[in-house]
Design an enzyme around this catalytic site. Structure first.
Site, short mmCIF file in Angstrom:
data_model
loop_
_atom_site.label_atom_id
_atom_site.label_comp_id
_atom_site.label_asym_id
_atom_site.label_seq_id
_atom_site.Cartn_x
_atom_site.Cartn_y
_atom_site.Cartn_z
N GLY A 11 11.41 38.21 104.24
CA GLY A 11 10.90 37.89 105.58
C GLY A 11 10.64 39.16 106.38
N SER A 13 7.77 40.63 107.13
CA SER A 13 6.44 40.84 107.70
C SER A 13 6.43 40.82 109.23
CB SER A 13 5.48 39.76 107.18
OG SER A 13 6.00 38.48 107.43
N ASN A 62 7.86 32.88 97.65
CA ASN A 62 8.69 31.88 98.32
C ASN A 62 10.13 32.08 97.86
OD1 ASN A 62 9.97 29.63 99.28
ND2 ASN A 62 8.76 28.14 98.10
N VAL A 63 10.99 32.48 98.79
CA VAL A 63 12.38 32.80 98.40
C VAL A 63 13.13 31.59 97.86
CG1 VAL A 63 12.63 34.81 99.93
CG2 VAL A 63 13.32 32.53 100.75
N SER A 141 23.32 33.11 111.57
CA SER A 141 22.99 32.82 112.97
C SER A 141 24.23 32.31 113.68
CB SER A 141 21.92 31.73 113.02
OG SER A 141 21.79 31.22 114.34
N TYR A 154 19.48 23.64 109.72
CA TYR A 154 19.54 25.10 109.90
C TYR A 154 21.00 25.57 110.04
CZ TYR A 154 18.41 29.59 112.25
OH TYR A 154 18.30 30.91 112.60
N ALA A 156 23.70 24.11 109.05
CA ALA A 156 24.42 23.93 107.79
C ALA A 156 24.06 25.05 106.81
CB ALA A 156 24.09 22.57 107.19
N LYS A 158 22.99 28.07 107.60
CA LYS A 158 23.52 29.35 108.10
C LYS A 158 25.05 29.41 107.94
CE LYS A 158 19.64 31.30 109.38
NZ LYS A 158 19.16 32.50 108.67
N ILE A 187 17.15 35.93 119.87
CA ILE A 187 16.38 37.17 119.71
C ILE A 187 14.91 36.84 119.94
CG2 ILE A 187 15.82 39.07 118.14
CD1 ILE A 187 18.85 38.88 118.79
P1 NAI Z 1 10.32 34.71 112.14
O1 NAI Z 1 9.92 33.29 112.05
O2 NAI Z 1 9.61 35.60 113.10
O3 NAI Z 1 10.23 35.39 110.69
C1 NAI Z 1 10.68 34.73 109.56
C2 NAI Z 1 10.30 35.52 108.35
O4 NAI Z 1 10.75 34.80 107.19
C3 NAI Z 1 8.80 35.70 108.17
O5 NAI Z 1 8.55 37.03 107.73
C4 NAI Z 1 8.42 34.72 107.08
O6 NAI Z 1 7.35 35.18 106.28
C5 NAI Z 1 9.70 34.66 106.26
N1 NAI Z 1 9.84 33.41 105.52
C6 NAI Z 1 9.98 32.16 106.03
N2 NAI Z 1 10.06 31.26 105.01
C7 NAI Z 1 9.98 31.98 103.85
C8 NAI Z 1 9.98 31.64 102.48
N3 NAI Z 1 10.10 30.37 102.07
N4 NAI Z 1 9.87 32.64 101.57
C9 NAI Z 1 9.73 33.92 101.96
N5 NAI Z 1 9.73 34.30 103.25
C10 NAI Z 1 9.85 33.35 104.18
O7 NAI Z 1 11.87 34.68 112.41
P2 NAI Z 1 12.92 35.75 112.98
O8 NAI Z 1 13.31 35.31 114.32
O9 NAI Z 1 12.45 37.11 112.76
O10 NAI Z 1 14.16 35.42 112.02
C11 NAI Z 1 14.62 36.26 110.98
C12 NAI Z 1 15.99 35.76 110.54
O11 NAI Z 1 16.90 35.82 111.65
C13 NAI Z 1 15.97 34.30 110.07
O12 NAI Z 1 16.85 34.15 108.98
C14 NAI Z 1 16.51 33.56 111.28
O13 NAI Z 1 17.10 32.35 110.91
C15 NAI Z 1 17.51 34.56 111.81
N6 NAI Z 1 17.86 34.35 113.21
C16 NAI Z 1 16.91 34.47 114.20
C17 NAI Z 1 17.28 34.26 115.52
C18 NAI Z 1 16.32 34.38 116.66
O14 NAI Z 1 16.71 34.11 117.79
N7 NAI Z 1 15.08 34.80 116.44
C19 NAI Z 1 18.65 33.89 115.87
C20 NAI Z 1 19.55 33.80 114.76
C21 NAI Z 1 19.15 34.02 113.48
#
Ligand code: NAI
Length: 246
Positions: A11, A13, A62-63, A141, A154, A156, A158, A187
């Site tokens: 993830g 990108s 796809n992870v 999270s 989600y 569960a 995390k 975030i």
């Molecule tokens: P985002 O939605 O901006 O980015 C998610 C990333 O995961 C993207 O690069 C996407 O390409 C990738 N992704 C999604 N499904 C995928 C799949 N099946 N295979 C490969 N890549 C996949 O999200 P964000 O906010 O940057 O989140 C990053 C991590 O931080 C996530 O695990 C999220 O759960 C966690 N997180 C985020 C919070 C927030 O407030 N933004 C709070 C707590 C945790």
């Protein structure tokens, strides 16, 4: 410094993953990052990484797909020589109250957010164990620690990552490999862009530091957990949430 090491960041990108890639690159690591499908964001990140002077590669995968992640690890290892740091950051949400959540909504989020991390750990662990070195950081999270209405799937997944993190720390610690989790609060990324301003303002009031976090707040802690200074930290969940949960 992380010069000469290769980080595999899922993830990567955009959002938190992009910030992690850039911070690890700033510290000298070569970066292989995984993205789900947004070519434009992946290209942007790749350009930013190359500007830092490190080697960088973007891999569409796809992870949640066990076989595809096995091939991914093979490809990254062939391209970079090894994987030294694994950051399981990829995540997705599909929020609904439990009584309205479909089986598919539940299974899909568990597959990406929990099994995705298992897949990558499973396919990198043999090389880590052979080398007697490696750092794993899983992005969980606060929702997994507190629960959150609308996020049964989600939260569960995390919470599951916390159990996975501690188990891997115990299984791999004797070979000098560390496995930790970082638990962000709110975030500012695409994931939270769907929340209303009113909801974010409410969240800010509940956060002792009175601000929504930035992706860089998470990246700094991930980079620390990859550094020599964190060699004696394993099995921990580090909250980076402005004090939201304590
Ligand atoms: P985002 O939605 O901006 O980015 C998610 C990333 O995961 C993207 O690069 C996407 O390409 C990738 N992704 C999604 N499904 C995928 C799949 N099946 N295979 C490969 N890549 C996949 O999200 P964000 O906010 O940057 O989140 C990053 C991590 O931080 C996530 O695990 C999220 O759960 C966690 N997180 C985020 C919070 C927030 O407030 N933004 C709070 C707590 C945790």
């Amino acid at each position: 410094m992380l010069k000469g090491k290769t980080a595999l960041v899922t993830g990567g990108s955009r959002g938190i993953g992009r910030a992690i890639c850039l911070e690890l690159a700033r510290q000298g690591a070569n970066i292989a990052f995984v993205y789900a499908g947004n070519e434009q964001k992946a290209e942007e990140t790749l350009g930013m990484l190359r500007e830092t002077g490190v080697s960088a590669g973007a891999y569409r995968c796809n992870v949640a797909d066990f076989a595809a992640t096995e091939q991914l690890v093979r490809d990254v290892t062939a391209d970079f020589g090894s994987v030294d740091l694994l950051i399981n950051n990829a995540g997705a949400t599909r929020d609904k109250l439990c009584m309205r959540m479909s089986e598919q909504d539940f299974d899909d989020i568990i597959a990406v957010d929990l099994k995705g991390a298992f897949n990558l750990i499973r396919h990198t662990s043999a090389a880590f164990l052979r080398k007697r070195a490696g750092r794993i950081v899983n992005i969980t999270s606060v929702a997994g620690l507190m629960g959150n209405p609308g996020q049964a799937n989600y939260a569960a997944a995390k919470a599951g990552l916390v159990g996975l993190t501690k188990t891997i720390a115990k299984e791999m610690g004797s070979r000098g490999i560390t496995c930790n989790a970082v638990a962000p609060g709110f975030i500012r990324t695409d994931m939270t862009a769907v929340l209303s301003e009113q909801m974010l303002a409410g969240a800010e009031q509940a956060i002792p530091l009175r601000r929504i976090g930035e992706p860089e707040d998470i990246a700094a802690v991930v980079a620390f957990l990859c550094s020599d200074g964190a060699a004696y930290i394993t099995g921990q969940v580090i909250q980076v949430d402005g004090g939201l949960r304590m």
